[in-house]
Design a protein around this motif. Structure first.
Motif, mmCIF file in Angstrom:
data_model
loop_
_atom_site.group_PDB
_atom_site.id
_atom_site.type_symbol
_atom_site.label_atom_id
_atom_site.label_comp_id
_atom_site.label_asym_id
_atom_site.label_seq_id
_atom_site.Cartn_x
_atom_site.Cartn_y
_atom_site.Cartn_z
ATOM 1 N N GLY A 140 36.210 9.858 23.244
ATOM 2 C CA GLY A 140 36.595 8.450 23.229
ATOM 3 C C GLY A 140 36.434 7.876 21.843
ATOM 4 O O GLY A 140 36.083 8.569 20.881
ATOM 5 N N VAL A 141 36.705 6.571 21.720
ATOM 6 C CA VAL A 141 36.521 5.859 20.459
ATOM 7 C C VAL A 141 35.174 5.156 20.511
ATOM 8 O O VAL A 141 34.924 4.328 21.396
ATOM 9 C CB VAL A 141 37.657 4.849 20.215
ATOM 10 N N HIS A 142 34.300 5.501 19.588
ATOM 11 C CA HIS A 142 32.924 5.013 19.617
ATOM 12 C C HIS A 142 32.530 4.431 18.259
ATOM 13 O O HIS A 142 33.252 4.550 17.267
ATOM 14 C CB HIS A 142 31.957 6.157 19.960
ATOM 15 N N PHE A 143 31.366 3.795 18.240
ATOM 16 C CA PHE A 143 30.691 3.414 17.001
ATOM 17 C C PHE A 143 29.499 4.353 16.815
ATOM 18 O O PHE A 143 28.822 4.710 17.783
ATOM 19 C CB PHE A 143 30.155 1.979 17.063
ATOM 20 N N ILE A 144 29.249 4.754 15.573
ATOM 21 C CA ILE A 144 28.033 5.497 15.230
ATOM 22 C C ILE A 144 27.289 4.677 14.190
ATOM 23 O O ILE A 144 27.844 4.329 13.150
ATOM 24 C CB ILE A 144 28.350 6.902 14.682
ATOM 25 N N ARG A 145 26.023 4.362 14.469
ATOM 26 C CA ARG A 145 25.288 3.470 13.577
ATOM 27 C C ARG A 145 23.855 3.932 13.406
ATOM 28 O O ARG A 145 23.308 4.685 14.215
ATOM 29 C CB ARG A 145 25.315 2.037 14.099
ATOM 30 N N PHE A 167 26.191 -7.038 13.248
ATOM 31 C CA PHE A 167 26.850 -6.289 14.311
ATOM 32 C C PHE A 167 28.302 -6.751 14.432
ATOM 33 O O PHE A 167 28.604 -7.928 14.207
ATOM 34 C CB PHE A 167 26.127 -6.491 15.649
ATOM 35 N N PRO A 168 29.226 -5.849 14.786
ATOM 36 C CA PRO A 168 30.642 -6.221 14.892
ATOM 37 C C PRO A 168 30.854 -7.345 15.893
ATOM 38 O O PRO A 168 30.205 -7.406 16.930
ATOM 39 C CB PRO A 168 31.314 -4.923 15.361
ATOM 40 N N GLN A 169 31.796 -8.230 15.563
ATOM 41 C CA GLN A 169 32.163 -9.324 16.448
ATOM 42 C C GLN A 169 33.493 -9.015 17.141
ATOM 43 O O GLN A 169 34.268 -8.171 16.684
ATOM 44 C CB GLN A 169 32.288 -10.630 15.645
ATOM 45 N N ILE A 175 16.730 4.618 13.716
ATOM 46 C CA ILE A 175 17.283 4.699 15.073
ATOM 47 C C ILE A 175 18.768 4.997 14.928
ATOM 48 O O ILE A 175 19.520 4.182 14.388
ATOM 49 C CB ILE A 175 17.086 3.379 15.841
ATOM 50 N N VAL A 176 19.201 6.168 15.379
ATOM 51 C CA VAL A 176 20.610 6.550 15.295
ATOM 52 C C VAL A 176 21.224 6.426 16.684
ATOM 53 O O VAL A 176 20.680 6.967 17.661
ATOM 54 C CB VAL A 176 20.775 7.982 14.760
ATOM 55 N N LEU A 228 29.019 3.981 10.556
ATOM 56 C CA LEU A 228 29.928 4.982 10.022
ATOM 57 C C LEU A 228 31.307 4.340 9.877
ATOM 58 O O LEU A 228 31.842 3.790 10.838
ATOM 59 C CB LEU A 228 30.008 6.198 10.953
ATOM 60 N N LEU A 229 31.880 4.399 8.679
ATOM 61 C CA LEU A 229 33.166 3.783 8.409
ATOM 62 C C LEU A 229 34.251 4.844 8.290
ATOM 63 O O LEU A 229 34.027 5.931 7.758
ATOM 64 C CB LEU A 229 33.103 2.964 7.115
ATOM 65 N N ASN A 230 35.424 4.519 8.786
ATOM 66 C CA ASN A 230 36.576 5.412 8.722
ATOM 67 C C ASN A 230 37.395 5.058 7.485
ATOM 68 O O ASN A 230 38.128 4.069 7.473
ATOM 69 C CB ASN A 230 37.420 5.276 9.992
#
Length: 573
Positions: free
Chosen positions: A488-493, A148-150, A458-459, A521-523
């Protein structure tokens, strides 16, 4: 005259002292050059060398900081026996121990040595020598990433280690035989390794102990034995927290009129079996304590079958006799609270958290206000418990008719609206406001495709603090659609739910079980950032690509060789 002579003597003494004192020169340009290595004993690359003392000489005065922590030495030696000192422009290392025969040693000094003026550090300062006739030259390289992102995206204080198969230590008990550090992007390269078989680990070493603290630090491992008979590259580790300490019942005893079961760790699953459950017997969880309540049973006991699971999958299945006694102790105050309010588009949904099991609701005291004087009365069929066994989290889903033009709604619960199982009421009113968003202010459809055939998935769409905004559970398809998501700015995982328990599970080193994969999801247009910008009125279709799996991405030659070794080992067995 004597006074004059006395003053002269004092002046001369002060001049001598100031000349003798080592200090940073005043004035002149700032020193930005790191110390240059002039000589090293033994020389790097030396063979048949078993030094008792190691010396490094530089072109300027230097100092050392935390040498026993900062200097990475492979293979492992007892650093507690080692003495490191700085004398003028020299670093002197007294090993105070014997080195192994026919072994290549690497001293990586990292940021231990600095000049005394501006703390400049020599770049890539290493000492390599062998106690035998050759320098071991094999390498082990790859990448380390967090599951998970830190908060800090750079990979600081992350180490990679190799343990020999006969080593009694592992990542949780002691330093590795070979050790190296990642760069800021997670890439690592361990050098000068002797051919052999190893166990490989990576961890965030926040306290410089050279091992992982299982309760505090993220760590990961490669489950299979790593056979290093040629250079190994493209090894992939993923770090997460996994507390493997013993899971047990520390204490089970009465607490006033109630009964407490105190555990050694936080449980992620709780199952209580009793014929009076949710009739006269109730329970709640508060961190590591399960408190059991009984409305009628006093000065007597009842059998409770307890089945609980912790985050690494350890289970407790036991029978506990809970005794309930009369007591003069004051009952715990009943304190409900509304969880952080959210904006909504159609139904107003809110969660109320209770510190004790809820027994009864006075619906006449629950309303939603709008337009100053207008109200919506809350109906019983709009309320439900997300977990009916604990009765501590109440959800209220309120349909808001389209005919109501108001954009702001306020939920109100008067004092005494809620009664807990001990007969206490909420003493203060609850109030929280919500904003209804127009459809044109929301994203239309967000279609998410996960490029994998592995199910279930799980999305989730989360905010930047990893709070889940929306979630779908996929069992038959790898594609889903989210509607009415706020911009907004979100994470999609995507979480691959391999054990089908509808949550993410961490690793278990003792059972050689990896944590469940999490794909973000990576940009691609932003250096593969995980940030996804969602805009109002947009329809978005995105594809999440799987990460590299844990392990070594072997080429066909390495794969064939490993398979041959496995076959030979099986024949030997």
């Amino acid at each position: 005259m004597r006074l004059y002579n006395y003053i002269i003597l004092i002046y001369i003494f002060l001049v001598i002292i100031s000349c003798a004192k080592q200090s940073t020169p005043m004035g002149g340009p700032k020193d930005e050059d790191p110390p240059k290595l002039v000589a090293m004993i033994p020389e790097s690359g030396s063979l048949n060398s078993k030094p008792k003392i190691i010396e490094l000489e530089f072109d300027e005065y230097i100092k050392v900081e935390n040498p026993n922590k900062q200097i990475l030495i492979t293979p492992r030696i007892n650093k507690d026996e080692m003495e490191v000192s700085a004398v003028k422009n020299k670093v002197i290392i007294k090993l105070n121990q014997d080195l192994e025969d026919s072994t290549t040693y690497v001293f990586n000094f990292q940021k231990t040595i600095k000049d005394i003026t501006e703390n400049n550090v020599p770049e890539n300062l290493k000492l390599v020598f062998s106690t035998g006739s050759q320098i071991d030259s094999l390498t082990f390289s790859g990448n380390v990433a967090y599951v998970f992102p830190q908060k800090d995206e750079s990979m600081k204080d992350v180490l990679v280690g190799l343990y020999t198969l006969d080593d009694t230590l592992d990542i949780l008990t002691g330093p590795p035989y070979y050790i190296g550090q990642t760069d800021s992007t997670g890439n690592f390269n361990l050098t000068n390794i002797r051919s052999g078989e190893y166990k490989a680990y990576a961890w965030h070493d926040s306290n410089n102990s050279l091992k992982a603290e299982e309760k505090l630090e993220n760590y990961g491992f490669l489950g299979d034995t790593i056979r290093i008979f040629e250079n190994i590259s493209q090894a992939q580790f993923y770090l997460s927290k996994a507390d493997l300490s013993e899971f047990k019942v520390n204490r089970a005893s009465t607490a006033g009129t109630n009964f407490d079961i105190v555990l050694s760790k936080f449980p992620v699953e709780i199952s209580i079996e009793n014929e009076d459950l949710n009739k006269n017997l109730f329970f709640r969880q508060n961190e590591k304590t399960i408190r059991v309540y009984h409305k009628t049973l006093m000065n007597d006991s009842t059998a409770i079958k307890l089945n609980i699971t912790d985050s690494v999958g350890y289970k407790i299945d036991t029978l506990i006799y809970a005794k309930f006694e009369e007591s003069d102790r004051n009952k715990e105050k009943f304190e409900p609270s509304i969880l952080a309010p959210k904006n909504f588009s159609k139904n107003l949904s809110l969660d109320i958290q209770f510190n004790k099991p809820l027994f009864e609701i006075n619906y006449d005291s629950l309303i939603v206000k709008y337009d100053t004087a207008s109200v919506i009365e809350i109906r019983k069929d709009w309320t439900y418990f997300k977990d009916s066994t604990t009765r501590t989290l109440l959800t209220i889903d309120i349909p808001i008719p389209d005919t109501i033009a108001s954009e702001t709604f306020t939920f109100l619960a008067a004092d005494s609206s809620f009664t807990d199982i001990e007969g206490l009421f909420n003493e203060a009113k609850l109030e929280s406001s919500y904003k209804r968003l127009k459809s044109e202010a929301l994203a239309e459809d967000i279609t998410v495709i996960i490029n994998t055939e592995e199910l279930p998935i799980i999305v989730q769409i989360t905010d930047k603090q990893n709070k889940v905004i929306a979630e779908n559970y996929l069992t038959e398809t790898n594609q889903t659609i989210f509607k009415n998501i706020e911009p907004g700015v979100h994470f999609i995982r995507a979480i691959i739910d391999r054990n089908k328990n509808k949550r993410w599970d961490t690793s278990n080193l003792r059972n050689n079980l990896q944590s469940e994969p999490v794909y973000y999801l990576l940009n691609e247009n932003d250096n593969n950032s995980k940030d996804t910008t969602i805009r109002a009125g947009w329809a978005l279709e995105v594809t999440i690509q799987p990460n590299n799996p844990v392990g070594i991405q072997t080429n066909s030659i390495q794969k064939d060789r490993n398979e041959k070794i496995n076959q030979e080992n099986n024949v030997d067995k």
